[in-house]
Motif scaffolding. Structure first.
Motif, PDB file in Angstrom:
ATOM      1  N   THR A 277       0.823  -1.212   0.000  1.00 51.49           N
ATOM      2  CA  THR A 277       0.000   0.000   0.000  1.00 51.49           C
ATOM      3  C   THR A 277       0.859   1.264   0.000  1.00 51.49           C
ATOM      4  O   THR A 277       0.342   2.355  -0.214  1.00 51.49           O
ATOM      5  CB  THR A 277      -0.927   0.075   1.241  1.00 51.49           C
ATOM      6  OG1 THR A 277      -0.112   0.178   2.416  1.00 51.49           O
ATOM      7  CG2 THR A 277      -1.831  -1.127   1.339  1.00 51.49           C
ATOM      8  N   VAL A 278       2.139   1.111   0.276  1.00 43.08           N
ATOM      9  CA  VAL A 278       2.982   2.311   0.423  1.00 43.08           C
ATOM     10  C   VAL A 278       3.499   2.755  -0.944  1.00 43.08           C
ATOM     11  O   VAL A 278       4.651   2.552  -1.292  1.00 43.08           O
ATOM     12  CB  VAL A 278       4.131   2.077   1.416  1.00 43.08           C
ATOM     13  CG1 VAL A 278       4.854   3.393   1.713  1.00 43.08           C
ATOM     14  CG2 VAL A 278       3.596   1.482   2.716  1.00 43.08           C
ATOM     15  N   GLU A 279       2.605   3.347  -1.708  1.00 40.67           N
ATOM     16  CA  GLU A 279       2.953   3.798  -3.056  1.00 40.67           C
ATOM     17  C   GLU A 279       3.292   5.274  -3.077  1.00 40.67           C
ATOM     18  O   GLU A 279       3.916   5.761  -4.014  1.00 40.67           O
ATOM     19  CB  GLU A 279       1.771   3.590  -4.004  1.00 40.67           C
ATOM     20  CG  GLU A 279       1.337   2.161  -4.179  1.00 40.67           C
ATOM     21  CD  GLU A 279       0.098   2.096  -5.057  1.00 40.67           C
ATOM     22  OE1 GLU A 279       0.140   2.616  -6.176  1.00 40.67           O
ATOM     23  OE2 GLU A 279      -0.932   1.572  -4.592  1.00 40.67           O
ATOM     24  N   THR A 280       2.782   6.031  -2.087  1.00 41.48           N
ATOM     25  CA  THR A 280       2.972   7.490  -2.130  1.00 41.48           C
ATOM     26  C   THR A 280       3.513   7.987  -0.788  1.00 41.48           C
ATOM     27  O   THR A 280       4.591   7.569  -0.393  1.00 41.48           O
ATOM     28  CB  THR A 280       1.664   8.195  -2.563  1.00 41.48           C
ATOM     29  OG1 THR A 280       0.607   7.827  -1.682  1.00 41.48           O
ATOM     30  CG2 THR A 280       1.296   7.816  -3.993  1.00 41.48           C
ATOM     31  N   ASN A 281       2.790   8.847  -0.081  1.00 44.69           N
ATOM     32  CA  ASN A 281       3.377   9.492   1.106  1.00 44.69           C
ATOM     33  C   ASN A 281       2.703   9.093   2.418  1.00 44.69           C
ATOM     34  O   ASN A 281       2.861   9.773   3.419  1.00 44.69           O
ATOM     35  CB  ASN A 281       3.327  11.024   0.954  1.00 44.69           C
ATOM     36  CG  ASN A 281       1.906  11.566   0.988  1.00 44.69           C
ATOM     37  OD1 ASN A 281       0.969  10.900   0.559  1.00 44.69           O
ATOM     38  ND2 ASN A 281       1.730  12.772   1.486  1.00 44.69           N
ATOM     39  N   ILE A 282       1.891   8.023   2.389  1.00 48.76           N
ATOM     40  CA  ILE A 282       1.166   7.619   3.595  1.00 48.76           C
ATOM     41  C   ILE A 282       1.589   6.206   4.000  1.00 48.76           C
ATOM     42  O   ILE A 282       1.732   5.328   3.151  1.00 48.76           O
ATOM     43  CB  ILE A 282      -0.363   7.659   3.350  1.00 48.76           C
ATOM     44  CG1 ILE A 282      -0.793   9.071   2.933  1.00 48.76           C
ATOM     45  CG2 ILE A 282      -1.131   7.205   4.590  1.00 48.76           C
ATOM     46  CD1 ILE A 282      -2.279   9.201   2.606  1.00 48.76           C
ATOM     47  N   VAL A 283       1.798   6.028   5.308  1.00 47.29           N
ATOM     48  CA  VAL A 283       2.116   4.696   5.825  1.00 47.29           C
ATOM     49  C   VAL A 283       1.081   4.350   6.892  1.00 47.29           C
ATOM     50  O   VAL A 283       0.946   5.061   7.891  1.00 47.29           O
ATOM     51  CB  VAL A 283       3.528   4.661   6.465  1.00 47.29           C
ATOM     52  CG1 VAL A 283       3.862   3.250   6.937  1.00 47.29           C
ATOM     53  CG2 VAL A 283       4.584   5.169   5.485  1.00 47.29           C
ATOM     54  N   ILE A 284       0.326   3.287   6.664  1.00 52.77           N
ATOM     55  CA  ILE A 284      -0.626   2.803   7.660  1.00 52.77           C
ATOM     56  C   ILE A 284       0.043   1.653   8.411  1.00 52.77           C
ATOM     57  O   ILE A 284       0.525   0.699   7.801  1.00 52.77           O
ATOM     58  CB  ILE A 284      -1.936   2.291   7.009  1.00 52.77           C
ATOM     59  CG1 ILE A 284      -2.614   3.401   6.185  1.00 52.77           C
ATOM     60  CG2 ILE A 284      -2.874   1.716   8.068  1.00 52.77           C
ATOM     61  CD1 ILE A 284      -3.332   4.449   6.971  1.00 52.77           C
ATOM     62  N   ILE A 285       0.087   1.787   9.732  1.00 57.20           N
ATOM     63  CA  ILE A 285       0.797   0.819  10.557  1.00 57.20           C
ATOM     64  C   ILE A 285      -0.217   0.079  11.420  1.00 57.20           C
ATOM     65  O   ILE A 285      -0.899   0.676  12.259  1.00 57.20           O
ATOM     66  CB  ILE A 285       1.805   1.543  11.469  1.00 57.20           C
ATOM     67  CG1 ILE A 285       2.695   2.494  10.638  1.00 57.20           C
ATOM     68  CG2 ILE A 285       2.647   0.539  12.252  1.00 57.20           C
ATOM     69  CD1 ILE A 285       3.243   3.665  11.445  1.00 57.20           C
ATOM     70  N   ASP A 286      -0.306  -1.211  11.193  1.00 60.55           N
ATOM     71  CA  ASP A 286      -1.229  -2.045  11.965  1.00 60.55           C
ATOM     72  C   ASP A 286      -0.560  -2.387  13.297  1.00 60.55           C
ATOM     73  O   ASP A 286       0.526  -2.963  13.310  1.00 60.55           O
ATOM     74  CB  ASP A 286      -1.510  -3.318  11.138  1.00 60.55           C
ATOM     75  CG  ASP A 286      -2.517  -4.224  11.814  1.00 60.55           C
ATOM     76  OD1 ASP A 286      -2.654  -4.156  13.048  1.00 60.55           O
ATOM     77  OD2 ASP A 286      -3.155  -5.008  11.101  1.00 60.55           O
ATOM     78  N   VAL A 287      -1.212  -2.002  14.413  1.00 64.88           N
ATOM     79  CA  VAL A 287      -0.611  -2.287  15.728  1.00 64.88           C
ATOM     80  C   VAL A 287      -1.524  -3.191  16.555  1.00 64.88           C
ATOM     81  O   VAL A 287      -1.501  -3.174  17.780  1.00 64.88           O
ATOM     82  CB  VAL A 287      -0.283  -0.975  16.501  1.00 64.88           C
ATOM     83  CG1 VAL A 287       0.876  -0.257  15.837  1.00 64.88           C
ATOM     84  CG2 VAL A 287      -1.488  -0.064  16.596  1.00 64.88           C
ATOM     85  N   GLU A 288      -2.310  -3.978  15.855  1.00 65.18           N
ATOM     86  CA  GLU A 288      -3.256  -4.870  16.522  1.00 65.18           C
ATOM     87  C   GLU A 288      -2.540  -5.862  17.450  1.00 65.18           C
ATOM     88  O   GLU A 288      -3.062  -6.243  18.488  1.00 65.18           O
ATOM     89  CB  GLU A 288      -4.060  -5.627  15.456  1.00 65.18           C
ATOM     90  CG  GLU A 288      -5.336  -6.221  16.009  1.00 65.18           C
ATOM     91  CD  GLU A 288      -6.286  -6.690  14.922  1.00 65.18           C
ATOM     92  OE1 GLU A 288      -6.057  -6.356  13.742  1.00 65.18           O
ATOM     93  OE2 GLU A 288      -7.243  -7.385  15.279  1.00 65.18           O
ATOM     94  N   ARG A 289      -1.322  -6.262  17.086  1.00 66.12           N
ATOM     95  CA  ARG A 289      -0.593  -7.233  17.890  1.00 66.12           C
ATOM     96  C   ARG A 289       0.306  -6.592  18.941  1.00 66.12           C
ATOM     97  O   ARG A 289       1.027  -7.289  19.667  1.00 66.12           O
ATOM     98  CB  ARG A 289       0.227  -8.162  16.966  1.00 66.12           C
ATOM     99  CG  ARG A 289      -0.647  -9.126  16.160  1.00 66.12           C
ATOM    100  CD  ARG A 289       0.171 -10.021  15.238  1.00 66.12           C
ATOM    101  NE  ARG A 289       0.880  -9.258  14.210  1.00 66.12           N
ATOM    102  CZ  ARG A 289       2.188  -9.007  14.215  1.00 66.12           C
ATOM    103  NH1 ARG A 289       2.958  -9.473  15.168  1.00 66.12           N
ATOM    104  NH2 ARG A 289       2.741  -8.302  13.254  1.00 66.12           N
ATOM    105  N   ALA A 290       0.253  -5.273  19.036  1.00 72.04           N
ATOM    106  CA  ALA A 290       1.080  -4.608  20.056  1.00 72.04           C
ATOM    107  C   ALA A 290       0.496  -4.875  21.442  1.00 72.04           C
ATOM    108  O   ALA A 290      -0.682  -5.189  21.583  1.00 72.04           O
ATOM    109  CB  ALA A 290       1.144  -3.115  19.778  1.00 72.04           C
ATOM    110  N   SER A 291       1.344  -4.737  22.484  1.00 69.35           N
ATOM    111  CA  SER A 291       0.885  -5.056  23.838  1.00 69.35           C
ATOM    112  C   SER A 291       0.053  -3.925  24.451  1.00 69.35           C
ATOM    113  O   SER A 291      -0.554  -4.108  25.503  1.00 69.35           O
ATOM    114  CB  SER A 291       2.104  -5.362  24.728  1.00 69.35           C
ATOM    115  OG  SER A 291       3.006  -4.276  24.646  1.00 69.35           O
ATOM    116  N   VAL A 292       0.038  -2.761  23.827  1.00 69.40           N
ATOM    117  CA  VAL A 292      -0.761  -1.634  24.333  1.00 69.40           C
ATOM    118  C   VAL A 292      -1.602  -1.039  23.200  1.00 69.40           C
ATOM    119  O   VAL A 292      -1.419  -1.380  22.030  1.00 69.40           O
ATOM    120  CB  VAL A 292       0.140  -0.522  24.946  1.00 69.40           C
ATOM    121  CG1 VAL A 292       0.919  -1.042  26.141  1.00 69.40           C
ATOM    122  CG2 VAL A 292       1.068   0.044  23.891  1.00 69.40           C
TER     123      VAL A 292
END
Ligand SMILES: *Cc1c(COP(=O)(O)O)cnc(C)c1O
Length: 346
Positions: A277-292
């Motif tokens: 998905t990182v084709e332009t200037n936006i980065v979506i970061i999935d943090v569903e597995r993070a501890s917080v």
């Protein structure tokens, strides 16, 4: 602070402010602001449309286009994650009395099959499908782009079905740079287009819509009704002209910064990124597995001088722009690494 919340946080540069200060102005409600007129002509030409109209925001641009294309009770097809559906405060319902029929796209992109399923048969007891909205780049999906072929296909299909097509091109410039496609080529696949000057291009205010002359004449009427008739707006339009002259090609640098950031963060514990998905200037970061929670991660980053925003569900969002350098982005990546390694107890 390294502010990666959005490409809307940019401040006008000294040279842009200079252009604003020197702008020739007049009363634009009388059509007499030479700088606004020049901006409108330049954008119409860039997009290969008969006419264009300067508007205060991208939201007003999209809503004006929906207004002119539809009648009350009509249905508008839009992707489920689209800006018109999610971030315009139900403007279509409020201002145009239309209903949005959402379709799931592939990374924000609609295709003919999805649109076909959403088109209503012409029974008197069903809504009338009138308009298809595409978003290029697609914000919520992470700045993804349409290929020119896909846009052509969807436009030809919409025509065949008697539907109008509106292109939400708030970040069309990014799509053009990423795909090597001209703005006019993308715009040729739409009846109306809206483009923002205040995102990656770095102007403080303003968007422009473009289309056929009769369409823009109607839009001007509704712009006044919506409260968007402005007077000596040339001061703002001058920033837009400056942005078009100086800040389009450099979007490539924003894309490089986003690609770097995505590659760095994708390897961290508790974070995952769909690099496609990182084709332009936006980065979506999935943090569903993070501890917080995402909010907790945001607040820890803020304490360390890095600002990100909430993205879609359980996601964070980082957006690169002309007020963050590659060095800032490297610094941000190293802080995020630190914070995540700490949180995940590694
Ligand atoms: C930002 C944006 C808009 C318009 O936003 P405004 O804040 O009203 O200028 C429209 N569509 C998309 C996809 C956007 O990202």
């Amino acid at each position: 602070m390294i502010d990666l919340r959005s490409d809307t946080v940019t401040r006008p540069s000294p040279a842009m402010r200079e252009a604003m200060a020197m702008a020739d102005v007049g009363d634009d409600v009388f059509g007499e602001d030479p700088t606004v007129n020049r901006l409108q002509e330049q954008v119409a030409q860039l997009l290969g449309k008969e006419a264009a109209l300067y508007v205060p925001s991208g939201t007003m641009g999209n809503q004006l286009c929906i207004k002119v294309h539809t009648h009350p009770g009509d249905e508008v097809i839009a992707e489920r994650g689209s800006h018109v559906f999610n971030y315009e405060t139900a403007g279509g319902a409020f201002l145009s009395s239309i209903q949005i029929h959402t379709v799931d796209g592939e990374r924000g992109r609609l295709d003919i099959e999805g649109i076909t399923r959403a088109i209503r048969p012409s029974f008197y007891y069903m809504p009338r499908t009138r308009l298809v909205c595409l978003e290029n780049t697609h914000n919520r999906a992470g700045g993804t782009t349409y290929s020119l072929e896909r846009m052509k296909e969807v436009f030809a299909f919409s025509r065949e079905k008697g539907l109008k097509l509106h292109l939400d091109g708030a970040r069309l410039w990014n799509a053009c740079v990423a795909r090597g496609v001209s703005p006019a080529a993308f715009a040729a696949c739409a009846d109306s287009v809206s483009v923002c000057l205040s995102k990656g291009l770095g102007a403080p205010v303003g968007s422009v819509i473009a289309g056929a002359r009769s369409f823009i004449d109607e839009a001007r009427h509704y712009r006044k009704i919506f409260g968007g008739g402005m007077r000596q707006a040339g001061i703002l339009a001058a920033a837009g002209l400056y942005a078009l002259d100086h800040n389009v090609e450099r979007l490539r640098e924003d894309h490089e910064k986003a690609a770097f950031l995505a590659r760095e963060l994708a390897t961290l514990p508790g974070m995952s990124i769909d690099l496609e998905t990182v084709e332009t200037n936006i980065v979506i970061i999935d943090v569903e597995r993070a501890s917080v929670s995402p909010a907790e991660i945001l607040s820890r980053l803020r304490e360390r001088g890095i600002l990100l925003s909430l993205g879609n569900y359980l996601g964070l969002r980082a957006v690169t722009h002309l007020d963050v350098s590659m060095k800032d982005v490297q610094q941000a990546a190293s802080v995020v690494r630190d914070v995540m390694l700490n949180l995940q107890g590694a």
